[in-house]
Design a protein around this motif. Structure first.
Motif, PDB file in Angstrom:
ATOM      1  N   THR A  74       0.828  -1.209   0.000  1.00 35.53           N
ATOM      2  CA  THR A  74       0.000   0.000   0.000  1.00 35.53           C
ATOM      3  C   THR A  74       0.858   1.252   0.000  1.00 35.53           C
ATOM      4  OG1 THR A  74      -1.760  -1.152   1.193  1.00 35.53           O
ATOM      5  CG2 THR A  74      -1.792   1.245   1.231  1.00 35.53           C
ATOM      6  N   MET A  85      -8.161  -8.999  -1.974  1.00 33.56           N
ATOM      7  CA  MET A  85      -8.451  -7.605  -1.605  1.00 33.56           C
ATOM      8  C   MET A  85      -9.932  -7.307  -1.587  1.00 33.56           C
ATOM      9  SD  MET A  85      -5.492  -6.435  -0.935  1.00 33.56           S
ATOM     10  CE  MET A  85      -5.758  -4.665  -0.836  1.00 33.56           C
ATOM     11  N   ALA A  86     -10.725  -8.051  -2.354  1.00 33.61           N
ATOM     12  CA  ALA A  86     -12.158  -7.769  -2.425  1.00 33.61           C
ATOM     13  C   ALA A  86     -12.916  -8.345  -1.233  1.00 33.61           C
ATOM     14  CB  ALA A  86     -12.739  -8.313  -3.727  1.00 33.61           C
ATOM     15  N   TRP A  89     -11.230  -7.381   3.309  1.00 31.92           N
ATOM     16  CA  TRP A  89     -11.317  -6.142   4.069  1.00 31.92           C
ATOM     17  C   TRP A  89     -12.748  -5.689   4.300  1.00 31.92           C
ATOM     18  CZ3 TRP A  89      -6.809  -5.860   6.042  1.00 31.92           C
ATOM     19  CH2 TRP A  89      -5.691  -6.238   5.316  1.00 31.92           C
ATOM     20  N   HIS A  94     -10.927  -0.971   3.474  1.00 28.64           N
ATOM     21  CA  HIS A  94     -10.775  -0.384   2.141  1.00 28.64           C
ATOM     22  C   HIS A  94     -10.438   1.100   2.236  1.00 28.64           C
ATOM     23  CE1 HIS A  94     -11.748  -3.734  -0.482  1.00 28.64           C
ATOM     24  NE2 HIS A  94     -12.786  -4.045   0.270  1.00 28.64           N
ATOM     25  N   ILE A  97      -6.798   1.347   3.005  1.00 30.02           N
ATOM     26  CA  ILE A  97      -6.014   1.070   1.795  1.00 30.02           C
ATOM     27  C   ILE A  97      -5.977   2.292   0.894  1.00 30.02           C
ATOM     28  CG2 ILE A  97      -6.018  -0.245  -0.363  1.00 30.02           C
ATOM     29  CD1 ILE A  97      -7.086  -2.612   1.295  1.00 30.02           C
ATOM     30  N   GLU A 195     -16.802   2.990  -5.817  1.00 30.89           N
ATOM     31  CA  GLU A 195     -15.821   2.332  -6.664  1.00 30.89           C
ATOM     32  C   GLU A 195     -15.165   3.291  -7.648  1.00 30.89           C
ATOM     33  OE1 GLU A 195     -17.255  -1.173  -8.555  1.00 30.89           O
ATOM     34  OE2 GLU A 195     -17.507  -2.289  -6.677  1.00 30.89           O
ATOM     35  N   PHE A 198     -12.375   5.100  -5.905  1.00 31.90           N
ATOM     36  CA  PHE A 198     -11.370   4.093  -5.523  1.00 31.90           C
ATOM     37  C   PHE A 198     -10.532   3.695  -6.734  1.00 31.90           C
ATOM     38  CE2 PHE A 198      -9.572   0.027  -4.425  1.00 31.90           C
ATOM     39  CZ  PHE A 198      -9.328   0.108  -3.064  1.00 31.90           C
ATOM     40  N   PRO A 211     -11.624  -3.041  -5.593  1.00 29.49           N
ATOM     41  CA  PRO A 211     -12.510  -3.307  -4.463  1.00 29.49           C
ATOM     42  C   PRO A 211     -13.556  -4.378  -4.735  1.00 29.49           C
ATOM     43  CG  PRO A 211     -13.252  -1.351  -5.608  1.00 29.49           C
ATOM     44  CD  PRO A 211     -12.022  -1.837  -6.335  1.00 29.49           C
TER      45      PRO A 211
END
Length: 478
Positions: A74, A85-86, A89, A94, A97, A195, A198, A211
């Protein structure tokens, strides 16, 4: 309260001031070492944050090796991961991150300069030198430097403002452009509200985290989203000094510094060269482009070329690529992006300087020249040093991980180069690594992100001038 108790109380109150003085003295005496310590400190903080139960979706404490690796990935804006990662967390995880990648994207020396500014309440000469060395690593060495090629010391305050402003503006614009494309792909409007920014952050920081469970594959047929992501990756990979120069002289190409010209030309050339090479190598591979039409094949090949330059988003499985394409991808990843950018690698200007030196030697020129400018010999020495150190780091890390895992050499080399160059593409090997190999790869990522020039300057904190010359003798080369 007795006199002894008051003395103890005064002693405790004085500890923050003594700690403050230690950090201030370190920042002034060795800016590069201070910057590395800042990165290590941030990695430890985010390791602790990722270890919190509320950061995980299942409410469990994450394994230390995975938490540390995620923190490194990160803060170093790498994108490699040892967890899903999806699904790993929670919403808070998220957010952590996202914030970590924003901090890491500012660059190790630029970030240390900002902290130095907070400590001293003003940006003094040493702090300016520290920030300037992120835009021109040659300042960590002795030797002549043409300040017009990068950012002058008096402009560092403007550069820091440009870093913050450009990050905010570019990511905001990319998020706005991504939002309707995500709606077109069937993403719910409220999910796209999260999203879109992100993905914008991961594109500009060249991290590549996703994500959603499908990743970028959810937008494989959405050329608008893919194009916007490539644009965000490109802007993040050219570097803040280039953005700073373009902001001042966008329509006056002749006034662009040499660094800006070399960065843009080399980046653009590698993008198109990589796209055409992937197109030629994979057009008949049924596992990748063989089943696609001409338009989709072209888009996917150039998207892959852009992502191997440090973007890290992956639509297809890297193991489906032909061996020849894997080699080309490793080459592009090793070069990386621009200096003082969110990209990693040995940098495109390093490649450009070495290529120009080879061309000048072939033409019989006594100096390295381009665009009416002469590149000093010390710049070439630094470029060759970066290439040598980068190759050594990759080689040593590959050998160690091979010994630990006994895995396929091509997959190990691919993931090691991806880690060193902070790209984030993976053959799937990283998720299966044992803890010992995770630590080795994490160290490789830190060394790649901090930069070989900065690392060398931190080790050799002092430079000594030699007031005499030794007799010349020429060894046989080649």
């Amino acid at each position: 309260m007795s006199e002894g108790a008051r003395a103890v109380a005064r002693g405790w109150r004085g500890i923050p001031h003594r700690v403050f003085d230690v950090f201030r003295d370190l920042a002034q005496s060795s800016p590069s070492r201070f910057a590395i310590l800042v990165y290590i400190f941030l990695i430890l903080i985010f390791t602790a944050l990722y270890s919190l139960p509320i950061a995980s979706a299942d409410g469990q404490v994450l394994n230390f090796a995975d938490a540390l690796f995620t923190a490194v990935s990160t803060i170093c804006v790498t994108g490699l991961t040892t967890v899903n990662m999806a699904t790993q967390w929670s919403p808070l995880g998220h957010v952590i991150i996202f914030l970590g990648t924003q901090i890491g994207a500012m660059g190790v020396l630029t970030l240390a300069s900002i902290l130095g500014l907070v400590i001293s309440r003003r940006l003094g000469l040493r702090a300016k030198l520290m920030a300037a060395s992120d835009t021109n690593p040659l300042r960590t060495h002795g030797g002549p430097v043409n300040e017009s090629q990068t950012v002058q010391l008096g402009q560092i305050g403007q550069l820091l403002r440009t870093v913050a402003l450009s990050t905010l503006v570019i990511e905001g614009v990319v998020a706005i452009l991504l939002y309707p494309g995500m709606l077109f792909s069937g993403i719910q409007w409220n999910v796209a509200l999260w999203e879109a920014p992100f993905y914008a952050g991961m594109a500009f920081t060249n991290t590549g985290f996703t994500p959603n469970a499908e990743g970028v594959g959810a937008f494989a047929d959405n050329y608008w989203v893919l194009t916007v992501l490539m644009g965000g990756v490109f802007l993040g990979s050219i570097g803040f000094p280039v953005i700073f120069a373009l902001r001042k002289e966008l329509w006056h190409m002749r006034r662009w510094p040499l660094h800006t010209k070399l960065t843009l030309i080399t980046t653009t050339a590698l993008f198109f060269l990589g796209g055409f090479v992937f197109l030629a190598l994979e057009y008949n591979n049924p596992a990748t482009f063989g089943s696609m039409d001409a338009a989709e094949t072209t888009m996917q090949s150039f998207f892959l070329s852009a992502m191997t330059r440090s973007g890290g988003f992956a639509i297809m499985d890297m193991t489906d690529l032909n061996g020849s394409s894997l080699i080309v991808a490793m080459m592009l990843m090793f070069v990386g992006g621009g200096s003082a950018s969110t990209a990693g690698g040995i940098k495109v200007t390093t490649l450009a300087v070495i290529a120009l030196a080879v061309w000048s030697e072939a033409k019989g020129r006594t100096s390295n020249q381009v665009f009416g400018r002469r590149i000093p010999s010390d710049v070439l020495r630094v470029a060759l040093s970066v290439l040598a150190w980068g190759s050594t780091i990759v080689a040593v890390s590959t050998v160690v991980i091979l010994q630990i895992t006994k895995a396929d050499v091509a997959y190990v080399l691919f993931d090691v180069i991806s880690g060193f160059a902070t790209v984030g593409l993976s053959t799937g090997l990283t998720e299966t690594l044992p803890d010992a190999a995770k630590y080795v790869l994490a160290i490789t990522i830190v060394m790649g992100r901090v930069g070989t020039v900065t690392l060398a300057a931190a080790v050799a904190a002092t430079s000594r001038s030699q007031l005499y010359s030794l007799p010349v003798e020429r060894p046989i080369v080649g």
